[in-house]
Design a protein around this motif. Structure first.
Motif, mmCIF file in Angstrom:
data_model
loop_
_atom_site.group_PDB
_atom_site.id
_atom_site.type_symbol
_atom_site.label_atom_id
_atom_site.label_comp_id
_atom_site.label_asym_id
_atom_site.label_seq_id
_atom_site.Cartn_x
_atom_site.Cartn_y
_atom_site.Cartn_z
ATOM 1 N N SER A 66 -77.851 42.841 -44.229
ATOM 2 C CA SER A 66 -77.605 41.751 -43.301
ATOM 3 C C SER A 66 -78.883 41.010 -42.904
ATOM 4 O O SER A 66 -78.817 40.008 -42.211
ATOM 5 C CB SER A 66 -76.880 42.238 -42.027
ATOM 6 N N ALA A 126 -83.193 30.267 -34.107
ATOM 7 C CA ALA A 126 -82.756 31.561 -34.642
ATOM 8 C C ALA A 126 -81.256 31.478 -34.865
ATOM 9 O O ALA A 126 -80.599 30.552 -34.361
ATOM 10 C CB ALA A 126 -83.058 32.688 -33.659
ATOM 11 N N GLY A 127 -80.724 32.471 -35.586
ATOM 12 C CA GLY A 127 -79.285 32.525 -35.775
ATOM 13 C C GLY A 127 -78.569 32.602 -34.438
ATOM 14 O O GLY A 127 -77.605 31.873 -34.175
ATOM 15 N N ALA A 128 -79.052 33.474 -33.561
ATOM 16 C CA ALA A 128 -78.386 33.664 -32.276
ATOM 17 C C ALA A 128 -78.402 32.376 -31.459
ATOM 18 O O ALA A 128 -77.426 32.033 -30.790
ATOM 19 C CB ALA A 128 -79.064 34.793 -31.497
ATOM 20 N N GLU A 131 -75.795 30.094 -32.796
ATOM 21 C CA GLU A 131 -74.458 30.459 -32.304
ATOM 22 C C GLU A 131 -74.215 29.860 -30.921
ATOM 23 O O GLU A 131 -73.160 29.281 -30.655
ATOM 24 C CB GLU A 131 -74.329 31.980 -32.201
ATOM 25 N N HIS A 159 -71.612 40.655 -36.203
ATOM 26 C CA HIS A 159 -72.955 40.955 -35.711
ATOM 27 C C HIS A 159 -72.912 40.919 -34.182
ATOM 28 O O HIS A 159 -72.176 40.109 -33.610
ATOM 29 C CB HIS A 159 -73.890 39.859 -36.236
ATOM 30 N N THR A 161 -74.710 39.616 -32.096
ATOM 31 C CA THR A 161 -75.030 38.330 -31.466
ATOM 32 C C THR A 161 -73.776 37.508 -31.189
ATOM 33 O O THR A 161 -73.791 36.670 -30.291
ATOM 34 C CB THR A 161 -75.971 37.499 -32.363
ATOM 35 N N THR A 203 -67.423 35.786 -39.772
ATOM 36 C CA THR A 203 -68.596 35.888 -40.643
ATOM 37 C C THR A 203 -68.096 35.995 -42.073
ATOM 38 O O THR A 203 -67.220 36.813 -42.347
ATOM 39 C CB THR A 203 -69.419 37.143 -40.276
ATOM 40 N N THR A 207 -69.921 41.348 -42.561
ATOM 41 C CA THR A 207 -71.051 42.284 -42.566
ATOM 42 C C THR A 207 -70.757 43.548 -43.376
ATOM 43 O O THR A 207 -71.633 44.399 -43.509
ATOM 44 C CB THR A 207 -71.473 42.671 -41.135
ATOM 45 N N ASP A 232 -70.124 32.261 -38.748
ATOM 46 C CA ASP A 232 -71.463 32.843 -38.741
ATOM 47 C C ASP A 232 -71.926 32.844 -40.192
ATOM 48 O O ASP A 232 -71.479 33.650 -40.999
ATOM 49 C CB ASP A 232 -71.405 34.254 -38.160
ATOM 50 N N ALA A 234 -74.898 33.406 -41.442
ATOM 51 C CA ALA A 234 -76.177 34.089 -41.685
ATOM 52 C C ALA A 234 -76.242 34.661 -43.098
ATOM 53 O O ALA A 234 -77.321 34.880 -43.633
ATOM 54 C CB ALA A 234 -76.384 35.199 -40.654
ATOM 55 N N ASN A 235 -75.073 34.898 -43.695
ATOM 56 C CA ASN A 235 -75.052 35.488 -45.042
ATOM 57 C C ASN A 235 -74.868 34.440 -46.136
ATOM 58 O O ASN A 235 -74.283 34.698 -47.182
ATOM 59 C CB ASN A 235 -73.948 36.548 -45.120
ATOM 60 N N HIS A 254 -73.589 28.189 -38.330
ATOM 61 C CA HIS A 254 -75.052 28.188 -38.385
ATOM 62 C C HIS A 254 -75.482 28.877 -39.675
ATOM 63 O O HIS A 254 -74.740 29.675 -40.245
ATOM 64 C CB HIS A 254 -75.674 28.893 -37.169
ATOM 65 N N ASN A 256 -78.979 30.877 -41.356
ATOM 66 C CA ASN A 256 -80.291 31.434 -41.016
ATOM 67 C C ASN A 256 -81.298 31.087 -42.107
ATOM 68 O O ASN A 256 -81.323 31.716 -43.158
ATOM 69 C CB ASN A 256 -80.188 32.956 -40.874
ATOM 70 N N HIS A 258 -84.406 31.606 -42.088
ATOM 71 C CA HIS A 258 -85.376 32.695 -42.272
ATOM 72 C C HIS A 258 -84.782 33.826 -43.108
ATOM 73 O O HIS A 258 -85.508 34.662 -43.592
ATOM 74 C CB HIS A 258 -85.887 33.209 -40.925
ATOM 75 N N LYS A 259 -83.498 33.857 -43.285
ATOM 76 C CA LYS A 259 -82.937 34.836 -44.210
ATOM 77 C C LYS A 259 -82.787 34.221 -45.597
ATOM 78 O O LYS A 259 -83.267 34.755 -46.577
ATOM 79 C CB LYS A 259 -81.580 35.336 -43.709
HETATM 80 C C1 LIG Z 1 -79.141 38.066 -38.628
HETATM 81 C C2 LIG Z 1 -77.759 37.744 -38.235
HETATM 82 C C3 LIG Z 1 -77.490 37.061 -37.039
HETATM 83 C C4 LIG Z 1 -78.554 36.714 -36.009
HETATM 84 O O1 LIG Z 1 -79.595 35.917 -36.473
HETATM 85 P P1 LIG Z 1 -81.005 35.901 -35.707
HETATM 86 O O2 LIG Z 1 -81.796 34.855 -36.405
HETATM 87 O O3 LIG Z 1 -81.577 37.271 -35.842
HETATM 88 O O4 LIG Z 1 -80.742 35.559 -34.279
HETATM 89 C C5 LIG Z 1 -76.176 36.727 -36.758
HETATM 90 N N1 LIG Z 1 -75.176 37.081 -37.590
HETATM 91 C C6 LIG Z 1 -75.391 37.751 -38.750
HETATM 92 C C7 LIG Z 1 -74.226 38.101 -39.641
HETATM 93 C C8 LIG Z 1 -76.684 38.122 -39.111
HETATM 94 O O5 LIG Z 1 -76.897 38.791 -40.240
#
Ligand SMILES: *Cc1c(COP(=O)(O)O)cnc(C)c1O
Length: 474
Positions: A66, A126-128, A131, A159, A161, A203, A207, A232, A234-235, A254, A256, A258-259
């Motif tokens: 994740s 940030a991801g959070a 959100e 997650h 968050t 998501t 996850t 979400d 992030a993935n 959103h 991420n 940085h991911k």
């Molecule tokens: C990492 C992640 C987040 C939060 O992102 P941050 O940048 O750490 O705030 C939210 N949801 C999922 C599924 C994530 O993997």
């Protein structure tokens, strides 16, 4: 550091006429008791030694599920350091910022294309924070329709968050359970969906590394009661160039950067969590917004429905530069190839390890796969023991005990940047650990054996850290 050095030792000499410190007397503070006095080489060795205690993607494999701990190509670092980007002042006149504006506009456009959304804000850091900003858009939109509503539906695989952002935005969280395939069933959403629900946060891939196949049907359920669908994203590393959330009934998401898009991360920052929206939410986007104007670009604040500012200046600009460099250097084919390789690597690990560790869900996975400690529990060996033993093999452990719906979860995300040899070495280490669990469980329960510190009482280590460096004696 406070224990080395010697009074009067220094690594720096001022010209004599500047006095002993080179500073005006009135700016000097009193003696600091115990302040270390060291030579340059002692300082250098201190920090170099500390850097060797660090674990990073540039030293070893880091399959932290994740978190997408992929390698970040150095060219993107070089681009972010170009003086034209790194030395600009955010309050400079717009005429001097046109290059930066063009980059921001290009990145918004690219992200909208990748996610299948109509408009994007790059501000959240940030991801959070993305959100929270996204849910504020939902609240603003529904408020204008007459009622912001009270609840957000969040599946049990989310997650942490997601419920946190919902709460911070003033909503109550309604948790729903995923089914025995690790997915959200449209019927589970229908059961709790009514006109008091503002949005569902989903998501995808979730996850557990599983694609929510029913997302369109789920979105229909939410929309039929006037709610919105938050994704979400992030993935996104699993989806680029393959599938667009905008085609799945998603209203707001959103990503991420940085991911997915090449910013080194860990330890809390810096990051960027851009938010993409469909047209119905466009007017509420945070200001300032970057717009085309004549032959150039301008930042505009005159949007009466906007939720305001969520971050100073343009967001985390250095991260945005890296992301844009990453996206245009790969191009659309390269991004699709990236996601396909991320899926291939995760499925390779899943297939190779499923005879030694119990897989949580037998489905084909997306970018990550989740195992449990069920087989090892017979010998009283737990996920924590397995994770600690991996340190002896030189690997960063996977994410453990998350998602909460899997007892003793080990969540492995290899990412696309690892070679087959690295994946094989990790698979060999995990296979050896499974054998050790059978033959010598105590070896695992006392692991790690080769690290600078052994198994820590993690709560005490966080509350009362012992920072003194002791050379290892055994
Ligand atoms: C990492 C992640 C987040 C939060 O992102 P941050 O940048 O750490 O705030 C939210 N949801 C999922 C599924 C994530 O993997």
């Amino acid at each position: 550091m406070f224990e080395s050095g010697s009074p009067g030792r220094t690594g720096f000499f001022w010209p004599e006429e500047a006095g002993p410190t080179g500073l005006p007397q009135e700016l000097l503070r009193d003696e600091i008791p115990g302040f270390p006095e060291l030579g340059e080489l002692e300082v250098l060795r201190h920090f170099t030694r500390l850097s060797h205690l660090n674990f990073g993607i540039e030293s070893q494999f880091y399959p932290l599920g994740s978190c997408t701990m992929k390698y970040n190509p150095k060219v993107n670092e070089a681009v972010a350091r170009l003086p034209g980007f790194s030395l600009i002042h955010p309050l400079a006149p717009p005429a001097l910022l046109q290059g930066a504006f063009e980059l921001l506009f290009g990145l918004e456009t690219a992200l909208a294309e990748i996610a299948g959304m109509d408009a994007v804000t790059l501000q959240p850091a940030a991801g959070a924070q993305g959100e929270l900003a996204g849910l504020m858009l939902v609240r603003a939109y529904l408020s204008e329709k007459g009622n912001p509503r009270r609840k957000i539906i969040v599946p049990d695989t989310a997650h942490g968050t997601n419920p946190a952002s919902s709460t911070l935005c003033g909503y109550d969280v309604v948790q729903i359970r995923s089914n025995d395939q690790g997915m959200v069933a449209p019927s589970a959403v229908a059961k709790v969906m009514d006109e008091s629900v503002a949005a569902l946060m989903l998501t995808n891939p979730n996850t557990l590394g599983i694609f929510e196949k029913n997302i369109n049907a789920i979105a229909d359920v939410v929309h039929s009661k006037g709610g919105l669908v938050y994704l979400d994203g992030a993935n996104m590393n699993a989806l680029m160039g393959i599938a667009k959330p905008g085609h799945m009934g998603v209203d707001v998401l959103h990503i991420n950067l940085h991911k997915t898009c090449s910013t080194p991360h860990g330890g809390g920052g810096p990051g960027a969590g851009p938010v993409g929206v469909k047209n119905l939410l466009r007017d509420y986007l945070p200001v300032p917004r970057i717009m085309k104007s004549g032959n150039g670009y301008e930042l505009r604040e005159d949007f009466s429905k906007a939720i305001g500012r969520v971050r100073s200046f343009f967001g985390n600009f250095g991260v945005l530069v890296r992301a844009y460099a990453y996206i245009i250097s790969l191009g659309s084919d390269g991004l699709a190839e990236t996601s396909r390789m991320a899926l291939l690597n995760a499925n390779y690990i899943r297939r190779k390890l499923e005879s030694v560790f119990q897989i949580a869900y037998p489905e084909r996975c997306m970018h990550e796969c989740v195992f449990t400690d069920r087989l090892q529990q017979k010998r009283h060996v737990s996920t924590l023991d397995i994770a600690k033993r991996l340190l002896d093999y030189g690997f960063h452990p996977p994410t453990i005990y998350f998602p909460l719906v899997v007892s003793g979860a080990l969540m492995i995300e290899p990412t696309e940047t690892e070679s087959r040899e690295t994946l094989d070495a990790f698979i060999d280490a995990m296979t050896s650990i499974a054998r050790e669990a059978e033959e010598n469980p105590d070896l695992l329960k006392t692991a790690p054996h080769s690290t600078p510190v052994r198994r820590l009482d993690e709560a005490r280590a966080a509350r009362k850290p012992v920072l003194r460096w002791e050379p290892k004696r055994d």
